[in-house]
Write a protein that holds these residues in place. Structure first.
Motif, PDB file in Angstrom:
ATOM      1  N   GLU A 213       0.855  13.186  -0.698  1.00 53.80           N
ATOM      2  CA  GLU A 213       0.862  11.739  -1.033  1.00 53.80           C
ATOM      3  C   GLU A 213       2.071  11.118  -0.198  1.00 53.80           C
ATOM      4  OE1 GLU A 213      -1.065   9.914  -2.190  1.00 53.80           O
ATOM      5  OE2 GLU A 213      -2.462  11.399  -3.166  1.00 53.80           O
TER       6      GLU A 213
ATOM      7  N   ARG B 148       1.941   7.450  -6.637  1.00 53.25           N
ATOM      8  CA  ARG B 148       1.052   8.870  -6.995  1.00 53.25           C
ATOM      9  C   ARG B 148       2.063  10.042  -6.581  1.00 53.25           C
ATOM     10  NH1 ARG B 148      -3.605   5.675  -4.765  1.00 53.25           N
ATOM     11  NH2 ARG B 148      -3.311   6.390  -2.602  1.00 53.25           N
ATOM     12  N   ALA B 149       2.776   9.931  -5.397  1.00 56.32           N
ATOM     13  CA  ALA B 149       3.739  11.008  -5.253  1.00 56.32           C
ATOM     14  C   ALA B 149       4.507  11.211  -6.121  1.00 56.32           C
ATOM     15  CB  ALA B 149       4.431  10.905  -3.980  1.00 56.32           C
TER      16      ALA B 149
ATOM     17  N   LYS C  19       0.882  10.649   3.204  1.00 60.82           N
ATOM     18  CA  LYS C  19      -0.119   9.667   3.462  1.00 60.82           C
ATOM     19  C   LYS C  19       0.779   8.273   3.267  1.00 60.82           C
ATOM     20  CE  LYS C  19      -4.038  11.949   1.469  1.00 60.82           C
ATOM     21  NZ  LYS C  19      -4.918  12.062   0.279  1.00 60.82           N
ATOM     22  N   ALA C  20       1.637   8.077   2.409  1.00 55.27           N
ATOM     23  CA  ALA C  20       2.526   6.883   2.393  1.00 55.27           C
ATOM     24  C   ALA C  20       2.924   6.564   3.758  1.00 55.27           C
ATOM     25  CB  ALA C  20       3.564   6.912   1.097  1.00 55.27           C
TER      26      ALA C  20
ATOM     27  N   LEU D  27       0.886  -1.297   0.025  1.00 53.97           N
ATOM     28  CA  LEU D  27       0.026  -0.076   0.164  1.00 53.97           C
ATOM     29  C   LEU D  27       0.739   1.093  -0.010  1.00 53.97           C
ATOM     30  CD1 LEU D  27      -2.674  -1.165   2.407  1.00 53.97           C
ATOM     31  CD2 LEU D  27      -2.793  -0.940   0.111  1.00 53.97           C
ATOM     32  N   ALA D  28       2.132   1.240   0.872  1.00 57.77           N
ATOM     33  CA  ALA D  28       3.022   2.517   0.841  1.00 57.77           C
ATOM     34  C   ALA D  28       3.388   2.666  -0.675  1.00 57.77           C
ATOM     35  CB  ALA D  28       4.122   2.297   2.016  1.00 57.77           C
TER      36      ALA D  28
ATOM     37  N   GLY E 156       0.460   6.271   6.398  1.00 57.03           N
ATOM     38  CA  GLY E 156      -0.535   4.889   6.618  1.00 57.03           C
ATOM     39  C   GLY E 156       0.330   3.651   6.441  1.00 57.03           C
ATOM     40  N   TYR E 157       1.770   3.678   6.036  1.00 58.17           N
ATOM     41  CA  TYR E 157       2.704   2.710   6.648  1.00 58.17           C
ATOM     42  C   TYR E 157       2.651   2.181   7.758  1.00 58.17           C
ATOM     43  CZ  TYR E 157       6.768  -0.388   6.311  1.00 58.17           C
ATOM     44  OH  TYR E 157       7.888  -1.726   6.721  1.00 58.17           O
TER      45      TYR E 157
ATOM     46  N   ARG F 265       2.208   1.858  -3.288  1.00 60.05           N
ATOM     47  CA  ARG F 265       1.087   2.481  -4.275  1.00 60.05           C
ATOM     48  C   ARG F 265       0.761   3.886  -4.144  1.00 60.05           C
ATOM     49  NH1 ARG F 265      -4.298  -0.454  -3.753  1.00 60.05           N
ATOM     50  NH2 ARG F 265      -2.878  -2.211  -4.218  1.00 60.05           N
ATOM     51  N   ARG F 266       0.951   4.466  -2.745  1.00 64.19           N
ATOM     52  CA  ARG F 266       1.003   5.884  -2.562  1.00 64.19           C
ATOM     53  C   ARG F 266       2.172   6.669  -3.061  1.00 64.19           C
ATOM     54  NH1 ARG F 266      -0.989   3.837   2.733  1.00 64.19           N
ATOM     55  NH2 ARG F 266      -3.342   3.877   2.706  1.00 64.19           N
TER      56      ARG F 266
END
Length: 603
Positions: A520, A504-505, A523-524, A497-498, A527-528, A500-501
């Motif tokens: 982003e 986007r960054a 968030k990565a 998931l990280a 979120g990680y 993937r973010r």
């Protein structure tokens, strides 16, 4: 001796710092208000000065619910006077609370590093008469009450509700009525309206109208302005007498609600919070009266306003040749259910008339059903001579006048000549069937027969579906086990998931969009950490992260590197001084930090 002196100085400095530390609690009312009312968001700020430690999240706040709790501000400074260094620090934690009960309350004291705070006093009053964005109102079974104030259905409130209306609450049987559902809202935006069920029209024939609002309009209701729209319109025809009930259906409506929060740097601010409501309009009862008695013998069943016309096709008429006559009924009302009288009993016996071909061309408008219905009759003369096609009358009930009225289609006189043959002279050909037996090839017959149950392909029809069912159940069981603990599942795929973010960054970096890039990137990283450490968002604070990583035996330099990267990314995002940072360097640093943490978790 020198080592002992240094140790004493360090202990003395720590004691002086503790003595100079303080904890202060204050209550901040919502934006633009001096007092706190039921339903308001207000804030409790805990300021910790010159102390090492953080306050615990309040388990409960008297008279309110705690929505969020996090550190919202921090500052440190160092001064040197006569060679003596003095360090000062100040941290502010903010609890966002929702007031739920009237009364006078107090909060505190809060203890941090052995130092107690003051006790903050506050009062919560009842909600004022003027409605506030996002405030909820109690549910009620009716949309309007005798006191003239609106009552709200389901989860609707004074900021969004539905009102059902019908053109008449007392009508005749089969009379066209208009049922509408109107939306009233004072929210910032309406994003989605969807019906989760259909209204219940027991005892009605229903025609749905497409004439609904395409945009919102402003309307004043109960001394307050709302944005309104007609979201549903039906033309309904009662089929029985008595009190018939129309039960409103449920709608799912998505809107933006204005929320208030306190920011230590910018003060009281607002933001749009998505909100989904399930709202039901009020039910209606309609008194349906029977049609006046006695009904005319030639009553066509029509209720409304109608007219009938006729058109005879063809000029020459001969025996045994088919011709046609068209009757057209136009008007408004229950047009689809209008019936013509039995023309076979009206026409001369020398004109055989057949079942008509009916064509309906009707439009469901905003207030009624209108259009025309065409009855195309075919007839065939059987004898020569001159015959009279009679006038055809259409008797209907007009609810506006309360009387039965009549419209007449003109008749015609036709002269029939001799055709190719008479009906009596014509004979019907009798159809015969003479089948020929197909010859049987005796050599193709088999002497022995093997039942299908003894063949392997027969059993495959049972084995293959059974195997497919077993595989499906096994796969479903494995899927359920993997997803039973969502926290563990998210922890396993945190790295995926990280990344993937981070992609986007990287896309934002190529577009030179600094704000989106650092958004982003953060968030990565956050979120990680939340997924990997199985921590909810409310607990994602730097001190908690350090404790979790230390408990996992993650090297100190790895933790420091990640926390430093988060601080620098937040500085670059929220400070104008961070515009000089290189996005490519921060992007590579984020990938390296996550890779380093992944290796540490696996070791």
């Amino acid at each position: 001796m020198r080592t002992l002196t240094i140790s004493l100085l360090i202990i003395l400095g720590s004691l002086l710092t503790a003595w100079g530390g303080s904890v202060h609690v204050s209550v901040v009312p919502p934006n633009g208000k001096r007092n706190i009312e039921v339903g308001d968001l207000f804030y409790i700020e805990i300021t910790v000065s010159n102390l090492e430690g953080s306050p615990a999240k309040p388990g409960q706040v008297p008279g309110a619910n705690v929505a969020y709790f996090d550190r919202t501000s921090s500052s440190t400074s160092m001064t040197v006077v006569n060679g003596v260094a003095t360090r000062r620090s100040e941290y502010i934690w903010t609890a966002t609370c929702r007031a739920k009960q009237e009364g006078s309350y107090s909060f505190g004291p809060v203890t941090v590093a052995g130092v107690k705070s003051n006790v903050a006093h506050y009062s919560i009053g009842k909600t004022s008469a003027s409605p506030r964005q996002g405030a909820a109102a109690p549910a009620s079974p009716n949309a309007d009450d005798s006191d003239g104030k609106p009552k709200y259905i389901g989860r609707g409130d004074q900021n969004l509700f539905l009102r059902a209306n019908v053109t008449k609450t007392s009508a005749f049987e089969q009379e066209a009525l208009v049922y509408t559902v109107k939306l009233y809202t004072s929210y910032d935006a309406v994003k989605f309206i969807g019906a989760t069920s259909a209204p219940k029209f027991d005892g009605f024939v229903v025609e749905e109208s497409k004439d609904i609002s395409q945009s919102l309009t402003i309307e004043n209701y109960q001394s307050r302005s709302y944005a309104t729209a007609v979201i549903a319109r039906y033309i309904i025809f009662p089929q029985m007498t008595g009190n018939l009930k129309v039960q409103g259906n449920t709608y799912t409506i998505s809107v933006d609600r204005r929320e208030y929060y306190h920011d230590p740097f910018f003060g009281n601010l607002t933001y749009s919070d998505p909100l989904q409501l399930n709202v039901t309009p009020n039910d209606l009862v309609i008194n349906v009266k029977p049609l006046p008695q006695p009904k005319p013998a030639d009553f066509c069943g029509g209720v409304g306003r109608f007219a009938i016309s006729s058109q005879l096709r063809g000029k020459e008429f001969k025996t045994n040749q088919t011709n046609s006559i068209v009757y057209t009924v136009t008007g408004t009302g229950n047009l689809k259910y209008v019936q013509l009288p039995d023309l076979a009993s009206l026409y001369p016996p020398q004109l055989e008339i057949y079942t008509p071909s009916v064509t309906q061309d009707v439009n469901v408008g905003s207030s009624n059903v209108s259009g025309k219905v065409t009855f195309d009759y075919s007839f065939m003369p059987t004898e020569e001579g001159t015959f009279k096609i009679p006038d055809v009358t259409l008797t209907y009930f007009n609810p506006e006048s309360g009387r039965y009225e009549t419209s007449t289609a003109k008749g015609y006189t036709v002269t029939v000549g001799k055709g190719e043959g008479s009906a009596k002279s014509q004979t019907k050909k009798r159809m015969t069937f003479e089948p020929e037996l197909e010859q049987v090839k005796v050599s193709a017959l088999k002497k022995t027969h093997v039942p299908d149950i003894r063949k392997g392909i027969y059993w495959l029809w049972f084995i293959l579906p059974g195997a497919a069912l077993v595989c499906s159940l096994a796969g479903y069981y494995i899927y359920q086990r993997q997803h039973a603990d969502m926290a563990a599942f998210n922890s396993r795929r945190a790295d995926k998931l990280a990344r993937r973010r981070l992609r986007r960054a990287a896309a934002a970096m190529k577009k030179h969009d600094r704000e989106l890039f650092y958004d982003e990137l953060l968030k990565a990283l956050w979120g990680y950490l939340g997924d990997k450490l199985k921590m909810p968002t409310s607990e994602l604070m730097r001190d908690n992260i350090r404790q979790k990583l230390d408990a996992r035996d993650i090297p100190q330099q790895v933790t420091d590197r990640l926390i430093r990267l988060i601080d620098e990314a937040e500085f670059a995002k929220y400070s104008s001084a961070g515009a000089s940072r290189d996005m490519g360097t921060d992007y590579k640093e984020a990938i390296a930090s996550i890779n380093e943490l992944e290796k540490s978790f696996k070791n």
